[in-house]
Write a protein that holds these residues in place. Sequence first.
Motif, PDB file in Angstrom:
ATOM      1  N   THR A 191       9.496  -1.422   6.904  1.00 25.66           N
ATOM      2  CA  THR A 191       8.894  -0.646   7.984  1.00 25.66           C
ATOM      3  C   THR A 191       7.811   0.236   7.391  1.00 25.66           C
ATOM      4  O   THR A 191       8.043   0.942   6.407  1.00 25.66           O
ATOM      5  CB  THR A 191       9.937   0.228   8.701  1.00 25.66           C
ATOM      6  N   HIS A 224       5.716   3.417   8.071  1.00 26.54           N
ATOM      7  CA  HIS A 224       5.668   4.632   8.885  1.00 26.54           C
ATOM      8  C   HIS A 224       4.331   5.310   8.644  1.00 26.54           C
ATOM      9  O   HIS A 224       3.960   5.560   7.491  1.00 26.54           O
ATOM     10  CB  HIS A 224       6.794   5.607   8.498  1.00 26.54           C
ATOM     11  N   ARG A 254       7.079  -4.153   9.770  1.00 27.32           N
ATOM     12  CA  ARG A 254       7.065  -3.584  11.116  1.00 27.32           C
ATOM     13  C   ARG A 254       6.345  -2.240  11.020  1.00 27.32           C
ATOM     14  O   ARG A 254       6.528  -1.496  10.060  1.00 27.32           O
ATOM     15  CB  ARG A 254       8.496  -3.392  11.591  1.00 27.32           C
ATOM     16  N   SER A 255       5.557  -1.914  12.016  1.00 27.58           N
ATOM     17  CA  SER A 255       4.780  -0.676  11.977  1.00 27.58           C
ATOM     18  C   SER A 255       5.311   0.340  12.984  1.00 27.58           C
ATOM     19  O   SER A 255       5.523   0.013  14.149  1.00 27.58           O
ATOM     20  CB  SER A 255       3.310  -0.977  12.269  1.00 27.58           C
ATOM     21  N   ARG A 256       5.529   1.564  12.501  1.00 28.60           N
ATOM     22  CA  ARG A 256       5.915   2.695  13.361  1.00 28.60           C
ATOM     23  C   ARG A 256       4.812   3.728  13.244  1.00 28.60           C
ATOM     24  O   ARG A 256       4.608   4.307  12.193  1.00 28.60           O
ATOM     25  CB  ARG A 256       7.238   3.321  12.892  1.00 28.60           C
ATOM     26  N   ARG A 257       4.095   3.938  14.322  1.00 27.02           N
ATOM     27  CA  ARG A 257       3.016   4.931  14.343  1.00 27.02           C
ATOM     28  C   ARG A 257       3.511   6.150  15.114  1.00 27.02           C
ATOM     29  O   ARG A 257       3.855   6.052  16.282  1.00 27.02           O
ATOM     30  CB  ARG A 257       1.780   4.347  15.006  1.00 27.02           C
ATOM     31  N   TRP A 258       3.547   7.280  14.415  1.00 28.99           N
ATOM     32  CA  TRP A 258       4.047   8.512  14.996  1.00 28.99           C
ATOM     33  C   TRP A 258       2.916   9.506  15.199  1.00 28.99           C
ATOM     34  O   TRP A 258       2.008   9.567  14.388  1.00 28.99           O
ATOM     35  CB  TRP A 258       5.095   9.146  14.079  1.00 28.99           C
ATOM     36  N   VAL A 261      10.582  13.175  15.457  1.00 29.08           N
ATOM     37  CA  VAL A 261      11.379  12.062  14.942  1.00 29.08           C
ATOM     38  C   VAL A 261      12.067  12.501  13.651  1.00 29.08           C
ATOM     39  O   VAL A 261      11.449  13.163  12.824  1.00 29.08           O
ATOM     40  CB  VAL A 261      10.486  10.834  14.634  1.00 29.08           C
ATOM     41  N   ILE A 315      16.313   5.663  12.374  1.00 28.93           N
ATOM     42  CA  ILE A 315      15.930   6.745  13.292  1.00 28.93           C
ATOM     43  C   ILE A 315      17.201   7.386  13.841  1.00 28.93           C
ATOM     44  O   ILE A 315      17.997   6.734  14.502  1.00 28.93           O
ATOM     45  CB  ILE A 315      15.045   6.221  14.440  1.00 28.93           C
ATOM     46  N   ARG A 371      14.922  11.012  18.100  1.00 26.48           N
ATOM     47  CA  ARG A 371      13.583  10.737  18.625  1.00 26.48           C
ATOM     48  C   ARG A 371      13.432  11.513  19.899  1.00 26.48           C
ATOM     49  O   ARG A 371      14.218  11.336  20.839  1.00 26.48           O
ATOM     50  CB  ARG A 371      13.418   9.256  18.889  1.00 26.48           C
TER      51      ARG A 371
END
Length: 148
Positions: free
Chosen positions: A3, A5, A48-52, A136, A143, A146
């Motif tokens: 992942t 982040h 996998r991309s998690r954009r916060w 988050v 996670i 959230r």
Amino acid sequence: MLTLHTAPLLRTAPDAPATAGTAVVVRADRIVAVGPLAELTGTYAGARSRRWPGTLGPGLVHDGPLPAADTPRERVYALLRLGVTAVLAGHLTDPALRAAVERNDLLVLPAAVPPTLVAGGRADLAVHDADGTCLVTVVAGRIAHRRA
């Protein structure tokens, strides 16, 4: 599974300057890499991309009694809502509270140690908004909180 982040700003330690264009790659409960977003996106193209939104950084260490609540679980969740991923052992004298902390994978430390984001380190992350609100909390790569 890998992942990636990312957030508009990333801070590798509580007192480190926040930088733009950087990211953290996580596999399971460990940080694989911290570095420039463009480089990590290329190197870990299948991640996998998690954009916060906000500023991504290490999870916080809670140095004090846990917040009051009706149950140990609620006391731990109050910490997760703040971005806390580690607590000091001296504040966990109640066995039920300590069990709730351990069930949620928070680190139990003998003394306060400044958290850092480094390759090979545990994937404990938090994202905070400009006003300090935790958006988050990632504990050991998953996670745990959230904000809706």
